[in-house]
Every structure is written in C-alpha cells, then in structure tokens.
Design an enzyme around this catalytic site. Structure first.
Site, PDB file in Angstrom:
ATOM      1  N   LYS A 107       0.813  -1.214   0.000  1.00  0.00           N
ATOM      2  CA  LYS A 107       0.000   0.000   0.000  1.00  0.00           C
ATOM      3  C   LYS A 107       0.849   1.268   0.000  1.00  0.00           C
ATOM      4  O   LYS A 107       0.342   2.339  -0.282  1.00  0.00           O
ATOM      5  CB  LYS A 107      -0.964   0.001   1.176  1.00  0.00           C
ATOM      6  CG  LYS A 107      -2.048  -1.067   1.042  1.00  0.00           C
ATOM      7  CD  LYS A 107      -3.155  -0.871   2.055  1.00  0.00           C
ATOM      8  CE  LYS A 107      -4.288  -1.874   1.859  1.00  0.00           C
ATOM      9  NZ  LYS A 107      -3.905  -3.247   2.276  1.00  0.00           N
TER      10      LYS A 107
HETATM   11  C1  LIG Z   1      -4.699  -4.270   1.773  1.00  0.00           C
HETATM   12  C2  LIG Z   1      -4.002  -5.561   1.730  1.00  0.00           C
HETATM   13  C3  LIG Z   1      -4.420  -6.581   0.875  1.00  0.00           C
HETATM   14  C4  LIG Z   1      -5.680  -6.459   0.024  1.00  0.00           C
HETATM   15  O1  LIG Z   1      -5.535  -5.510  -0.998  1.00  0.00           O
HETATM   16  P1  LIG Z   1      -6.836  -4.910  -1.726  1.00  0.00           P
HETATM   17  O2  LIG Z   1      -6.332  -3.936  -2.708  1.00  0.00           O
HETATM   18  O3  LIG Z   1      -7.666  -4.293  -0.652  1.00  0.00           O
HETATM   19  O4  LIG Z   1      -7.543  -6.061  -2.352  1.00  0.00           O
HETATM   20  C5  LIG Z   1      -3.687  -7.738   0.816  1.00  0.00           C
HETATM   21  N1  LIG Z   1      -2.585  -7.902   1.588  1.00  0.00           N
HETATM   22  C6  LIG Z   1      -2.159  -6.947   2.430  1.00  0.00           C
HETATM   23  C7  LIG Z   1      -0.948  -7.211   3.269  1.00  0.00           C
HETATM   24  C8  LIG Z   1      -2.833  -5.749   2.512  1.00  0.00           C
HETATM   25  O5  LIG Z   1      -2.400  -4.818   3.354  1.00  0.00           O
END
Ligand SMILES: *Cc1c(COP(=O)(O)O)cnc(C)c1O
Length: 440
Positions: A107
C-alpha cells in the site's frame, strides 16, 4: 482525461476534482473515461527499462494531459524510491515483493502516489495577485483501515502541509505492529479506535462523505482504495513484474485480495495492453468475490476475522469498478479471473510447506496468493506466474512465529515505529458520534 462515476448520476469530473473528492457525489467510484493503449514499441523494449521508467510511461499515458511532465516525473520517482524485486520461488512461481517501502506493505505505492498527487493539486490553486489570498481550508483525509492502509496512508501524508489525516481502525482487530505504525506518529495524523469491525469503519467514512453538513463545513477527502489516485498507480508494478518474468512465457498474476483495489489495477494494466494471460483473485475466508465468480450474484456480508486480516472485507468497494470495466458481463469476468479461497488452517499449511520445502517465508496474505497461483498453473500449463507478496512477514510476527515455530527478526524500519507512544481516540461505531468528533 475526464473521469466518470460508476453510478453515472453525476457529470464527468476533472482529475483534480476526482482526486480531491475521492468518492463521487452519487456514491460511485471514479473511472477514467478512456483507457489508453501503450504502444508496441513500449512492450518490445519493456525488459530493458527500470521500474521508474516503466511507471513514468504508464503514468504519462494516464495522467499526462492533466499533470505537467516535470511534476509527474517527480511524483512517480519520489513514490517509487524503493525496490520491488521479483524473486524466484519455484520453477514457475515468482514473488513480486512489494514490501520494501517505508511501512513494508504494497500500500506504500498507492498511498505515496496519492499524497503527492493531492499535494500537487492543492498547491496548484491559482493565486490572485493583488487580491487578498483566499484562506485555504485544510483538507481532511479520512481513511478506514483493516491494518495496512492506515500505516501506508498515515506515513504517506505525514508532515504534508494543509492536510489532516484521520485513521479509523477496528479496536482489537489489527496487529500491535500495524497499530504502532499509525497511532504513534502525531503531527497531522490522528487515530480513532472504533468499537466495531473494519466494515463499520468503512461505513462511517462513506457516510461522512455523503453528509451535507459535514461537507459544507469541512473539506473531506478519501485515501481508501476508492480514491483513483491510489488504485491506479498500483498498475505500474504489474508492468514491472511482467517485464522481469522469463521471456516468451505466458504469465498469470495472482493477487491476495480484500477491497480489490490491487486486482483492479492489474485488470486496468491488462486493458492498457499488458499481456497477462489470466488473473487469480485469492481470498481468505471472506469469499464474496469467489461466490460471485461461481454464481454470478454478488452478496456482500459482514466480514470474518482471519489471520490474513488485511483481507477481512465483506463488501469490497472496488467490486463496482470491476463490474464497470466488464460492463457487468459475468462470462467476461470469469474468462479473465479465477478465484480461490483459503481458511486459516490452509493458510498456515501453505506457509509451513513453502518455508520447509523452498525456504521462502510467506506472510499470511502472500500465502493465499501463492497457493491460488500454484493451483491455477495446474490448469494453465505451461504458463508461469507471479504472485504479489503484499507485506513483509514481520508485520504479522505473532502469527508467523507461531505457524513456523520461529522468532523472526523485526526489520529496523518497524522497530522504529514500535518505540513510539500510542495516541488514540476511542470512538463508537455510531455515525453521530463520529460526526460530532469531526466538527468539534
Ligand atoms: C490491503 C491488503 C491486501 C488487500 O488488498 P486490496 O487492494 O484491498 O484487495 C492484501 N494484503 C495486504 C498485506 C494488505 O495490506
């Protein structure tokens, strides 16, 4: 480029408005009016380019009309100031390690890009010479988190002038390490500990955007993956992952999915011409998307707590974008995406197996994606694939240690957060309380 709302009840929007608003007024999600195609030459030479060069070309195709070239270049290069290595795990499975950024989760890419775009567009306000400078209102970024969003967004915006970040997270449902990354920062970041689930947090944020009084009195904006400047830059690393795969093999990409912003970015990359053969949507026990693939009907339900908690989402917001991209055509969706679901016991089994057999340490989210890819490749032979390893295993240290019988080292970057003092504000899951707080 103009952006429309997936609910199609409001006029087209500029990039600036779409980024600053986050959610459209009709509660829909913004989508680009056209999806640009990248040239044959781009793909012919993609393997000779760096992550930043590839990303800038993709970003220019999407945002080049609306952001001047030198600003866009610094936004892209500044966002991607860390490595995203592709690591070979087995003969045909590769891990695209997206956990080398400041908060050790994928993210970071979307959050850093978004904060820089917002800064670009708020700085951009034309100043009237002579006239008294209109007082600029502070923008309020509201973000609901199931764990990793909060830290990535809070750190992406930390110290950015004119922007206040409010993180809402479910009390007791995020790990200590995750919590420390957004509750100890101070400055322009405040954390609300909500007595409820992630879905409650998300509902509070959505309701705030629809509340007339709040929007009259405050400039609210969203940093959840509903903001297009957060989900779109995630397309960059699909091009980069593809570029590093062995030449001449068909490529499958597997994505551990919760709110589906990450997968949506991969689908966008494919629509821009990236030759990914097929996608895997890997879920934990929260499998409403898999159910949709199987039955063509989408029935959101409350989320279930799992050891892959950043994917504990019962009503994924980016489902609306996927439907929009495919015009709601279920047959076309299943032609591009296969779904897999893993319960906690299976996730633990995969982590153990991969650690013992090939000495690769997966985090619980990456484990879902690894296993989904392994299963998918059995029917997609002789394709190879990469899965997105979305977080460093140390972010889930308690879980990973217990499953692997290990005591994994906490990277320096994480230790630094854990030394800080936790500062949170307790909040009920009731909208009126949240509203009163925001106005107070
Ligand atoms: C947010 C997150 C996800 C999921 O991603 P999305 O874009 O919400 O589908 C998967 N793994 C981790 C470690 C995350 O922080």
């Amino acid at each position: 480029m103009k952006y429309y709302s997936t609910n199609k009840q409001v006029p087209l929007s500029s990039l600036k408005d779409a980024v600053l608003k986050g959610l459209a007024d009709d509660n829909g999600l913004y989508m680009p009016e056209q999806i640009p195609q990248l040239s044959k030459e781009f793909f012919a030479t993609i393997q000779t380019k760096t992550l930043q060069e590839i990303s800038l070309e993709v970003a220019t195709a999407l945002f080049g009309e609306d952001v001047d070239a030198s600003s866009l270049r610094s936004i892209v290069y500044d966002t991607l100031s860390f490595d995203i290595p592709l690591v070979k795990v087995t003969d045909d499975i590769y891990s695209l390690e997206l956990f080398h950024g400041p908060t050790l989760a994928f993210k970071d890419v979307g959050a850093r890009f978004l904060s820089r775009m917002m800064q670009h567009f708020t700085r951009d306000e034309p100043e009237q010479s002579g006239a008294r400078r209109s007082q600029k209102r502070e923008a309020n970024v509201l973000v609901a988190t199931s764990g990793d969003t909060g830290s990535a967004v809070a750190n992406g915006f930390l110290g950015v002038d004119g922007i206040m970040v409010t993180v809402l997270y479910p009390k007791g449902l995020v790990s200590k390490i995750q919590e420390s990354q957004f509750t100890t920062l101070g400055k322009n970041v405040r954390a609300l500990e909500v007595d409820g689930t992630f879905d409650d947090c998300q509902r509070l944020v959505k309701q705030a955007f629809l509340d007339k009084e709040l929007n009259r009195r405050l400039t609210l904006t969203s940093a959840n993956s509903i903001n297009l400047a957060r989900f779109i830059p995630q397309a960059f690393y699909y091009f980069w992952g593809y570029a590093q795969m062995p030449k001449d093999s068909e490529v499958v990409a597997s994505v551990p999915s919760g709110n589906f912003g990450n997968l949506m970015a991969g689908l966008l990359a494919k629509r821009m011409g990236l030759p990914i053969k097929h996608f895997v949507a890997a879920n934990n026990a929260n499998d409403v998307f898999l159910k949709y693939l199987q039955t063509a009907s989408f029935s959101p339900r409350p989320s279930i707590a799992t050891i892959a908690n950043a994917m504990d989402v019962g009503n994924p917001s980016n489902f609306a974008r996927i439907m929009d991209l495919y015009n709601g055509d279920h047959a076309k969706v299943v032609a591009d995406i296969s779904g897999y679901r893993y319960g906690d016991a299976q996730i633990a089994e995969v982590m153990k197996r991969v650690f013992t057999e090939v000495k690769y340490m997966l985090d619980p989210h990456g484990a879902c994606a690894y296993e989904g890819l392994r299963e998918q490749l059995q029917s997609d032979k002789p394709a190879k694939g990469f899965f997105i390893e979305t977080a460093h295993p140390a972010k889930f240290k308690e879980t990973v240690d217990e499953i692997l019988g290990a005591d994994i080292a906490i990277p320096e970057k994480l230790q630094a957060f854990m030394k800080g003092q936790k500062q949170t504000i307790p909040m009920s899951a009731c909208f009126e309380d949240f509203k009163t707080y925001l106005l107070g």
